[in-house]
Motif scaffolding. Sequence first.
Motif: not given
Length: 639
Positions: A298-300, A333-337
């Motif tokens: 769960l690093q990301e 926090i990017k949109a793909d997260r």
Amino acid sequence: MDHSTNQSAPNPKLEFLQKIYLSAGQLSWQMWAIGLILVSGTVGFTATSMLLKLPKSPQCVRIFWPIASASMRIYCAQMEAEQGTVDSYLRAINLVEALPEDHPLRKEINRNVEEWAVAILDMAEEEFQKGKLEAAIKTARRIPDYVQVYQVVEERIEKWRGVWREGEEIFAQVEKELRESNWNLAFREAVKLLSLSNKYWASTKYDETVKQIQLAQEDSSQLDSAYQILRRGGLDNWLKAIADAEKIPQTSYAHQEAQNLIATAKDKIVDYVDELIDDNRWESLSDVVNRIPDSLALQEEISDWKTFASAGMDAQTGTTDSLKVAITAVQEIKADRPLHQKAQDLINRWKLEIEDVAHLQEARNLATGGSIDDLNAAIASAELIPSSNPRSQEARQEIRQWTNTIQLAEDQPILDQARDLARGGNVSDLRQAINQVQLIGPNRALSGEAQEDIQRWRASIQREEDQPILNQAISLGNSGDYNAAIQAAQQIGRGRILYTEAQTKIDQWRKETRAQRDLQEAYLIAQGKTPQALVSAISVVRKIPSSTDVSSQGQQALNRWSYQLLSMAQDMANRSLLQQAMDLARMIPGDSAAYSSAQAQIEIWQKLLQPPSSPSIPLSPSGEVNPLMETNYAEPRSN
């Protein structure tokens, strides 16, 4: 060429027979015939034995076999066979099979060839029993196809393969049950290995399988404990369950089950983190993400969670600058997260908070004056924050605190004045105190204290008013006038402080009244002086509770009437009405003084009713029990 072991044995050597015939020319033909038979058999047997049992010699390795004699071939073949290997048996067979079919020792040679072939097949069987199926097949097929044993080689190989297939099928079923954690079914399948005609499957493989089952059970038991810990809930238990499940090796049949547990615990942790974010519990979130093991991959997510936790703790500082820092952080926090939408929600919330902080700060500044007017102004400023805004809960809390302070300032003098009035202690003072404190309305800061004081003062008033009534009722009850006592105590109404005590007294006096009534009723019934009347009187008097004042009188009456019943029963016995006497005596209750005497009399009368062969009870001339024997059966009568 026929190499059957059933081939007829050749005749003895001709040269040996000729020598015997020439040396015995002078004997008669009958003697010659007998001697010829004996000598030929002996020579043949001896020659064969000597050829097959010659001492070992290194000559065999230096022999040129194309010109070697038959005896040398047989001798060297025997030497080869004694080495006891597949190759040596085959070399022995090749040596003797080079001899002609009509050789005199062909029968013995064929027997030995078959024995050597059987030995090779036995060695193949040993390899099969050791679990070397392919090696066993290869060895068995090295047996020459011209020997008789070769006829069973393919049959034996097919048998081996059948046993092997059966063992593999059983083991496959065992593995299937193990993967499904059906330990008992797996063991039942493993037991089937014991019935296989192969030592490898029935012993070695069975032992390995049982050991695997035991290890799987141990791993599963460890997982059971991990599941119990998991079900307890909480981060500590989830992490402990994961750590225990990770101890299950990949080689274990419980490994997949362990992975399922880890996945379940992982989902619970992720859900818990989502709850922490929704509840703005940023410090708890920071603690959780720092404890999540790397094995959960769960690093990301952890990186995003740490960003949330840090930004949230900044926002909790409550200043405009700290809120701006928090907004800048979560904008990373990017949109793909997966958490991008939550990040946007927090940004919008914190932007509103920036506006709310200004209103709250203004309200707090106003409240520092401390006066009622200052506090009312602070409340008005805080109420500008809509209930839908993030800081509305904090604003409502501040408003409640300031409102509470105002109410304390307004109501404390009223409560203090009421308490001063109540210190007089008389009913009038207490009533004035109650009227005063009722000026404090409900749901105000001091309304709880006010109500407690009102209840205490009302209790004092009621006790002051009702205690004399209860004392008078108790006095009447002590004098035996229970009806008057009940009427007096009933003046104390429901809900008053002494009501429960009055009702307890009323219940006791009513019980005394019923007891007296029952005793009088029993006396009236007993005046009939018949057995039925006495039994009925006893039944009534036994209802009198032992806690009543007349219980001792009731017990005395019960004993007296019981002795009267016993006396009536004895009179019946004297008139030879033994059965009626026993029936009457049995009506005497067990709690009466006459009970033991009645039971003794019943025993005597029962013996009198027995057949004449039974010993009789000594009686006096009048038919009564002999006074000298009476002490064995009855107690003395009471007057």
